[in-house]
Design a protein around this motif. Structure first.
Motif, PDB file in Angstrom:
ATOM      1  N   ALA A  35       0.868  -0.845   0.128  1.00  0.00           N
ATOM      2  CA  ALA A  35       0.121   0.047   0.116  1.00  0.00           C
ATOM      3  C   ALA A  35       0.803   1.137  -0.032  1.00  0.00           C
ATOM      4  CB  ALA A  35      -0.917  -0.061   1.146  1.00  0.00           C
ATOM      5  N   VAL A  36       0.959   1.949  -1.064  1.00  0.00           N
ATOM      6  CA  VAL A  36       1.560   3.151  -1.257  1.00  0.00           C
ATOM      7  C   VAL A  36       0.721   4.455  -0.754  1.00  0.00           C
ATOM      8  CG1 VAL A  36       2.869   4.838  -2.783  1.00  0.00           C
ATOM      9  CG2 VAL A  36       3.231   2.403  -2.764  1.00  0.00           C
ATOM     10  N   HIS A  37       0.443   4.951   0.173  1.00  0.00           N
ATOM     11  CA  HIS A  37      -0.314   6.000   0.783  1.00  0.00           C
ATOM     12  C   HIS A  37       0.432   7.455   0.636  1.00  0.00           C
ATOM     13  CE1 HIS A  37      -3.108   7.671   4.067  1.00  0.00           C
ATOM     14  NE2 HIS A  37      -2.293   8.563   3.903  1.00  0.00           N
ATOM     15  N   GLU A  38      -0.172   8.016  -0.430  1.00  0.00           N
ATOM     16  CA  GLU A  38       0.828   9.216  -0.901  1.00  0.00           C
ATOM     17  C   GLU A  38      -0.187  10.365  -1.686  1.00  0.00           C
ATOM     18  OE1 GLU A  38       3.355  11.221  -0.960  1.00  0.00           O
ATOM     19  OE2 GLU A  38       4.589   9.628  -1.231  1.00  0.00           O
ATOM     20  N   TYR A  39       0.416  11.620  -1.538  1.00  0.00           N
ATOM     21  CA  TYR A  39      -0.212  12.673  -2.225  1.00  0.00           C
ATOM     22  C   TYR A  39      -0.057  12.477  -3.701  1.00  0.00           C
ATOM     23  CZ  TYR A  39       0.186  15.197   2.251  1.00  0.00           C
ATOM     24  OH  TYR A  39       0.025  15.781   3.589  1.00  0.00           O
TER      25      TYR A  39
END
Length: 243
Positions: free
Chosen positions: A157-161
């Protein structure tokens, strides 16, 4: 919208660990003022969808900072073993001051150096990278290292703006940064450099299609994006994939 001016992204990313060192003492206070920050981290952790509360799994938390993403993983997968990594020594020092179960271990290393820092460990059964990929000097090389540490079939999971695909999201992001984030950072720390970097780095970052393709190019499959709610809808995203 304020003009971006010149922004040397790679140079700025190379020095960002030192900026995080400088602002580590106030980091939790500042992000705590952001509605939804902690819940969105827990949401991305849940989206890894590990079974049995993480029993028997070892999860890698890369870019853990002061341990906020680590806490999201502990809450979501209390039976998992968690290895949390960050390049900022001061942010890690703040993380280690908190109370953690014996199943959590912190490691000081850059994402690019995981192969050395975690020699003999892994592959991992899941990986959370919160606000990390945008800050990597060499994004493709850094993402490749993350993928290399996943077990076959394991989720990331890449949690990003990401605001590049939406003029509205860019306007909201800039308005919030200059009305709230940058002034608050200056007031709390006396230096708004990190928060001006945050503003610029988000504007300069991948759109979602580009970020998804970057993950596919690194060997991930089933890549897709899911939104968050609140004012950050369309600004913060969970990009998911599986090795």
């Amino acid at each position: 919208m304020r003009p971006r001016g010149t922004f040397d992204r790679e140079s700025a990313a190379t020095g960002v660990s030192a900026q995080f060192d400088q602002d580590a003492a106030s980091y939790d206070r500042l992000v705590g003022a952001n509605p939804g920050y902690h819940e969105h981290l827990r949401l991305s952790a849940r989206r890894l969808d590990l079974p049995d509360r993480g029993a028997g799994a070892t999860v890698l938390d890369v870019g853990c900072g002061t341990g906020l993403s680590t806490a999201a993983l502990v809450e979501t997968y209390p039976e998992a073993r968690i290895v949390a990594v960050d390049a900022s020594a001061e942010m890690l020092a703040r993380a280690r001051e908190k109370e953690w179960p014996d199943t959590v271990r912190f490691v000081h290393a850059r994402a690019e150096d995981l192969g050395t820092a975690l020699a003999g460990e892994g592959p991992f059964d899941g990986l959370l990278a919160a606000y990390l990929v945008r800050n990597l000097p060499d994004r493709d090389a850094g993402v490749a290292v993350l993928v290399d540490h996943l077990a076959p079939g394991a989720p990331i999971a890449v949690h990003e703006y990401s605001v590049a695909d939406s003029a509205y999201a860019r306007r909201v992001w800039t308005a919030v940064c200059w009305a709230v984030i940058i002034p608050l950072g200056r007031r709390v720390t006396g230096d708004a450099s990190l928060y001006r970097y945050l503003w610029r780095s988000v504007l300069a970052f991948d759109g979602l299609a580009r970020l998804e393709q970057r993950l596919r190019d690194a060997g991930l499959r089933e890549v897709h994006t899911r939104p968050v709610d609140g004012w950050q809808r369309g600004i913060v995203h969970t990009v998911l994939g599986r090795r």
